[in-house]
Design a protein around this motif. Structure first.
Motif, PDB file in Angstrom:
ATOM      1  N   LEU A   1       0.483  -0.833  -0.219  1.00 23.97           N
ATOM      2  CA  LEU A   1       0.311  -0.076   0.376  1.00 23.97           C
ATOM      3  C   LEU A   1       1.041   1.542  -0.208  1.00 23.97           C
ATOM      4  CD1 LEU A   1      -2.951  -1.090   2.011  1.00 23.97           C
ATOM      5  CD2 LEU A   1      -3.443  -0.071   0.192  1.00 23.97           C
ATOM      6  N   ASP A   2       1.945   0.945   0.642  1.00 26.12           N
ATOM      7  CA  ASP A   2       3.345   2.469   0.589  1.00 26.12           C
ATOM      8  C   ASP A   2       3.078   2.733  -0.606  1.00 26.12           C
ATOM      9  OD1 ASP A   2       2.628   2.642   3.645  1.00 26.12           O
ATOM     10  OD2 ASP A   2       4.436   1.877   4.377  1.00 26.12           O
ATOM     11  N   ALA A   3       4.106   1.320  -1.795  1.00 28.14           N
ATOM     12  CA  ALA A   3       4.001   2.253  -3.177  1.00 28.14           C
ATOM     13  C   ALA A   3       2.922   2.069  -3.933  1.00 28.14           C
ATOM     14  CB  ALA A   3       5.145   0.066  -3.046  1.00 28.14           C
ATOM     15  N   LEU A   4       2.071   2.302  -3.358  1.00 27.74           N
ATOM     16  CA  LEU A   4       0.832   2.136  -3.871  1.00 27.74           C
ATOM     17  C   LEU A   4       0.889   3.675  -4.070  1.00 27.74           C
ATOM     18  CD1 LEU A   4      -0.968   1.402  -6.424  1.00 27.74           C
ATOM     19  CD2 LEU A   4      -2.720   1.102  -4.660  1.00 27.74           C
ATOM     20  N   ASP A   5       0.950   3.877  -2.774  1.00 27.73           N
ATOM     21  CA  ASP A   5       0.417   5.308  -2.405  1.00 27.73           C
ATOM     22  C   ASP A   5       2.059   6.349  -3.587  1.00 27.73           C
ATOM     23  OD1 ASP A   5       2.015   8.318  -1.315  1.00 27.73           O
ATOM     24  OD2 ASP A   5      -0.173   7.353  -0.240  1.00 27.73           O
TER      25      ASP A   5
ATOM     26  N   LEU B   1       3.358   5.359  -6.805  1.00 29.28           N
ATOM     27  CA  LEU B   1       2.966   5.223  -7.393  1.00 29.28           C
ATOM     28  C   LEU B   1       1.706   5.956  -8.569  1.00 29.28           C
ATOM     29  CD1 LEU B   1       2.378   1.238  -8.579  1.00 29.28           C
ATOM     30  CD2 LEU B   1       3.816   2.882  -8.856  1.00 29.28           C
ATOM     31  N   CYS B   2       0.719   6.543  -7.410  1.00 34.11           N
ATOM     32  CA  CYS B   2      -0.358   7.435  -7.138  1.00 34.11           C
ATOM     33  C   CYS B   2       0.431   9.070  -7.696  1.00 34.11           C
ATOM     34  CB  CYS B   2      -1.242   7.346  -6.047  1.00 34.11           C
ATOM     35  SG  CYS B   2      -1.832   5.819  -6.330  1.00 34.11           S
ATOM     36  N   GLN B   3       1.398   8.620  -6.756  1.00 29.73           N
ATOM     37  CA  GLN B   3       1.973  10.365  -6.571  1.00 29.73           C
ATOM     38  C   GLN B   3       2.760   9.472  -8.827  1.00 29.73           C
ATOM     39  OE1 GLN B   3       4.146  11.374  -3.909  1.00 29.73           O
ATOM     40  NE2 GLN B   3       3.692   9.774  -2.771  1.00 29.73           N
ATOM     41  N   GLN B   4       3.316   9.122  -8.953  1.00 34.24           N
ATOM     42  CA  GLN B   4       3.575   9.063 -10.405  1.00 34.24           C
ATOM     43  C   GLN B   4       2.753   9.294 -11.495  1.00 34.24           C
ATOM     44  OE1 GLN B   4       7.113   5.487  -9.246  1.00 34.24           O
ATOM     45  NE2 GLN B   4       7.114   6.111 -11.155  1.00 34.24           N
ATOM     46  N   ALA B   5       1.507   8.512 -11.184  1.00 29.30           N
ATOM     47  CA  ALA B   5       0.713   8.979 -12.111  1.00 29.30           C
ATOM     48  C   ALA B   5      -0.357   9.858 -12.069  1.00 29.30           C
ATOM     49  CB  ALA B   5      -0.914   8.268 -11.751  1.00 29.30           C
ATOM     50  N   VAL B   6       0.406  10.770 -11.635  1.00 24.66           N
ATOM     51  CA  VAL B   6      -0.409  12.369 -11.022  1.00 24.66           C
ATOM     52  C   VAL B   6       0.018  13.318 -11.646  1.00 24.66           C
ATOM     53  CG1 VAL B   6      -1.278  14.372 -10.151  1.00 24.66           C
ATOM     54  CG2 VAL B   6      -1.590  12.180  -9.286  1.00 24.66           C
ATOM     55  N   ALA B   7       1.647  12.792 -11.425  1.00 28.33           N
ATOM     56  CA  ALA B   7       3.050  14.049 -12.311  1.00 28.33           C
ATOM     57  C   ALA B   7       2.676  13.438 -14.066  1.00 28.33           C
ATOM     58  CB  ALA B   7       4.516  13.522 -11.886  1.00 28.33           C
ATOM     59  N   ALA B   8       2.639  12.576 -13.654  1.00 28.91           N
ATOM     60  CA  ALA B   8       2.397  11.949 -15.998  1.00 28.91           C
ATOM     61  C   ALA B   8       1.151  12.459 -16.328  1.00 28.91           C
ATOM     62  CB  ALA B   8       2.652  10.212 -16.095  1.00 28.91           C
ATOM     63  N   GLY B   9       0.334  12.416 -15.839  1.00 24.91           N
ATOM     64  CA  GLY B   9      -0.943  12.941 -16.306  1.00 24.91           C
ATOM     65  C   GLY B   9      -2.184  11.702 -16.325  1.00 24.91           C
TER      66      GLY B   9
ATOM     67  N   VAL C   1      -7.492   1.568  -0.718  1.00 24.75           N
ATOM     68  CA  VAL C   1      -7.305   2.084  -1.927  1.00 24.75           C
ATOM     69  C   VAL C   1      -8.626   3.247  -2.001  1.00 24.75           C
ATOM     70  CG1 VAL C   1      -6.745   1.276  -4.146  1.00 24.75           C
ATOM     71  CG2 VAL C   1      -6.188  -0.338  -2.746  1.00 24.75           C
ATOM     72  N   ALA C   2      -9.267   2.846  -1.886  1.00 21.02           N
ATOM     73  CA  ALA C   2      -9.894   3.891  -2.781  1.00 21.02           C
ATOM     74  C   ALA C   2      -9.742   5.383  -2.269  1.00 21.02           C
ATOM     75  CB  ALA C   2     -11.838   3.258  -1.859  1.00 21.02           C
ATOM     76  N   ARG C   3      -9.491   5.124  -0.827  1.00 19.57           N
ATOM     77  CA  ARG C   3      -9.085   6.866  -0.218  1.00 19.57           C
ATOM     78  C   ARG C   3      -8.119   7.281  -0.988  1.00 19.57           C
ATOM     79  NH1 ARG C   3     -10.633   3.980   4.942  1.00 19.57           N
ATOM     80  NH2 ARG C   3      -8.816   3.105   5.463  1.00 19.57           N
ATOM     81  N   LEU C   4      -6.627   6.302  -1.633  1.00 16.97           N
ATOM     82  CA  LEU C   4      -6.153   6.751  -2.072  1.00 16.97           C
ATOM     83  C   LEU C   4      -6.003   7.498  -3.504  1.00 16.97           C
ATOM     84  CD1 LEU C   4      -3.106   4.319  -1.287  1.00 16.97           C
ATOM     85  CD2 LEU C   4      -3.173   6.100  -0.840  1.00 16.97           C
TER      86      LEU C   4
ATOM     87  N   HIS D   1      -9.226   8.742  -4.221  1.00  9.20           N
ATOM     88  CA  HIS D   1      -9.753   9.779  -3.391  1.00  9.20           C
ATOM     89  C   HIS D   1      -9.299  11.353  -3.712  1.00  9.20           C
ATOM     90  CE1 HIS D   1     -11.939  13.153  -1.101  1.00  9.20           C
ATOM     91  NE2 HIS D   1     -13.176  12.689  -2.371  1.00  9.20           N
ATOM     92  N   GLN D   2      -7.547  10.771  -2.692  1.00 10.25           N
ATOM     93  CA  GLN D   2      -6.971  11.921  -2.609  1.00 10.25           C
ATOM     94  C   GLN D   2      -6.746  12.293  -3.649  1.00 10.25           C
ATOM     95  OE1 GLN D   2      -4.108  10.057   0.211  1.00 10.25           O
ATOM     96  NE2 GLN D   2      -2.292  11.815   0.022  1.00 10.25           N
ATOM     97  N   TYR D   3      -6.017  10.962  -4.756  1.00 11.71           N
ATOM     98  CA  TYR D   3      -4.966  11.823  -5.690  1.00 11.71           C
ATOM     99  C   TYR D   3      -6.032  11.999  -7.517  1.00 11.71           C
ATOM    100  CZ  TYR D   3      -1.357  10.102  -3.187  1.00 11.71           C
ATOM    101  OH  TYR D   3       0.074  10.545  -2.308  1.00 11.71           O
ATOM    102  N   ARG D   4      -7.418  11.651  -6.862  1.00 11.77           N
ATOM    103  CA  ARG D   4      -8.059  12.096  -7.867  1.00 11.77           C
ATOM    104  C   ARG D   4      -7.387  10.534  -9.649  1.00 11.77           C
ATOM    105  NH1 ARG D   4     -13.229  13.692  -6.303  1.00 11.77           N
ATOM    106  NH2 ARG D   4     -12.502  15.112  -4.449  1.00 11.77           N
ATOM    107  N   LEU D   5      -7.310   9.986  -8.484  1.00 14.97           N
ATOM    108  CA  LEU D   5      -7.213   8.626 -10.140  1.00 14.97           C
ATOM    109  C   LEU D   5      -8.128   7.644 -10.116  1.00 14.97           C
ATOM    110  CD1 LEU D   5      -3.497   8.362  -9.287  1.00 14.97           C
ATOM    111  CD2 LEU D   5      -4.534   9.162 -11.585  1.00 14.97           C
ATOM    112  N   HIS D   6      -8.528   7.356 -11.159  1.00 12.54           N
ATOM    113  CA  HIS D   6      -9.647   5.755 -11.306  1.00 12.54           C
ATOM    114  C   HIS D   6      -8.224   4.865 -11.238  1.00 12.54           C
ATOM    115  CE1 HIS D   6     -11.893   8.025 -13.340  1.00 12.54           C
ATOM    116  NE2 HIS D   6     -13.078   7.103 -13.434  1.00 12.54           N
ATOM    117  N   LEU D   7      -8.346   4.032  -9.997  1.00 18.05           N
ATOM    118  CA  LEU D   7      -7.727   2.615  -9.534  1.00 18.05           C
ATOM    119  C   LEU D   7      -7.992   1.805 -10.367  1.00 18.05           C
ATOM    120  CD1 LEU D   7      -5.959   4.083  -6.768  1.00 18.05           C
ATOM    121  CD2 LEU D   7      -4.662   4.113  -8.031  1.00 18.05           C
ATOM    122  N   LEU D   8      -7.111   0.566 -10.956  1.00 13.90           N
ATOM    123  CA  LEU D   8      -8.109  -1.293 -11.248  1.00 13.90           C
ATOM    124  C   LEU D   8      -6.538  -2.191 -10.603  1.00 13.90           C
ATOM    125  CD1 LEU D   8      -9.190  -2.914 -12.531  1.00 13.90           C
ATOM    126  CD2 LEU D   8      -7.718  -3.190 -14.113  1.00 13.90           C
ATOM    127  N   PHE D   9      -6.742  -2.826  -9.321  1.00 13.83           N
ATOM    128  CA  PHE D   9      -5.685  -4.075  -9.095  1.00 13.83           C
ATOM    129  C   PHE D   9      -6.201  -4.608  -8.344  1.00 13.83           C
ATOM    130  CE2 PHE D   9      -8.806  -1.460  -5.892  1.00 13.83           C
ATOM    131  CZ  PHE D   9      -8.209  -2.427  -4.562  1.00 13.83           C
TER     132      PHE D   9
END
Length: 258
Positions: free
Chosen positions: A19-23, A25-33, A66-69, A71-79
């Motif tokens: 989950l820490d690693a997913l956080d 990755l979410c930051q990377q995804a946001v940075a990549a648009g 994962v849902a909180r992440l 929402h926090q990062y405004r990303l759709h997530l599939l896992f």
């Protein structure tokens, strides 16, 4: 739609670390648009955890985290994760959460492979879901090897088919062939999100990829963990179908099957 595939090497049976690693990755995804971040099969526990599934299977808490992440990062997530059903039995599932933290779909793997039969029950339903990113269909790993599943998803209107996977050496080229064929045959985008690394006797082959409606490879990773960002242009589906439309031209086989 901008899609990021995360070809991860999860920490074996350590949900908190993953989950820490997913956080991150979410930051990377946001940075990549990216608008959708997709992870492999059983991404938050590792795949080769069969003897520990009773303790690692999710009863809702993990999806909530994962849902909180999302929402926090405004990303759709599939896992992918092991999911305990109301009757106590386990499914090998893929969960799609939108950027508001709402669970849109929980797909249960239909085609179980090898030891999975001892621990999971197979799913019966196909999964196609409308999102603001398009109409998405879900498969998981061994489902890729059965063309009927991708065909049924396409006939149900899926524009992009996403498949969390835990495929092993020496299947990298076979995986590419199958994903390209599923895309070409149905004139849809198909993404395979495989994992990397080694778990016990299992050596994963990576090589996650996205194939376009004409079967071309739009992006592909190597053997190691990493991320891949691909822009999905839905208009390419209509462009492909303007030459020949396989689903429209398909004639029913004897007995009514297509």
């Amino acid at each position: 739609m901008r899609l990021m595939l995360a070809q991860t090497d999860p920490v074996h049976a350590d949900v908190a670390a993953n989950l820490d690693a997913l956080d991150g990755l979410c930051q990377q995804a946001v940075a990549a648009g990216a608008q959708l971040l997709a992870l492999p099969e059983l991404a938050l526990t590792g795949y080769n955890v069969f003897e520990r599934l009773d303790e690692l299977a999710d009863e809702g808490e993990l999806i909530d985290q994962v849902a909180r992440l999302a929402h926090q990062y405004r990303l759709h997530l599939l896992f992918g994760l092991a999911q305990r059903q109301a009757d106590g039995r386990l499914t090998n599932s893929a969960v799609l959460i939108d950027d508001a933290g709402t669970t849109l779909a929980c797909y249960h793997k239909r085609q179980l492979w090898d030891r999975e039969h001892q621990y999971f029950i197979p799913g019966d339903e196909l999964c196609v879901v409308d999102t603001r990113l398009g109409r998405l269909g879900l498969m998981i790993c061994y489902d890729n090897e059965f063309p009927e599943i991708a065909r049924a998803l396409a006939q149900a209107g899926a524009e992009v088919i996403l498949s969390p996977t835990a495929n092993m050496v020496p299947n990298a080229e076979r995986q590419q062939l199958q994903i390209r064929a599923r895309a070409l045959d149905n004139q849809r985008f198909v993404a395979c999100i495989n994992r990397a690394g080694i778990e016990g006797e299992l050596h994963y082959c990576g090589n996650s990829l996205v194939a376009g409606p004409d079967g071309e490879v739009l992006g592909r990773l190597g053997n190691d963990a990493g991320v891949l960002v691909v822009d999905i242009e839905h208009s390419r589906i209509d462009e492909s179908r303007s030459h020949q439309d396989y689903l429209k031209d398909l004639r029913a086989l004897p007995g009514g099957n297509t």
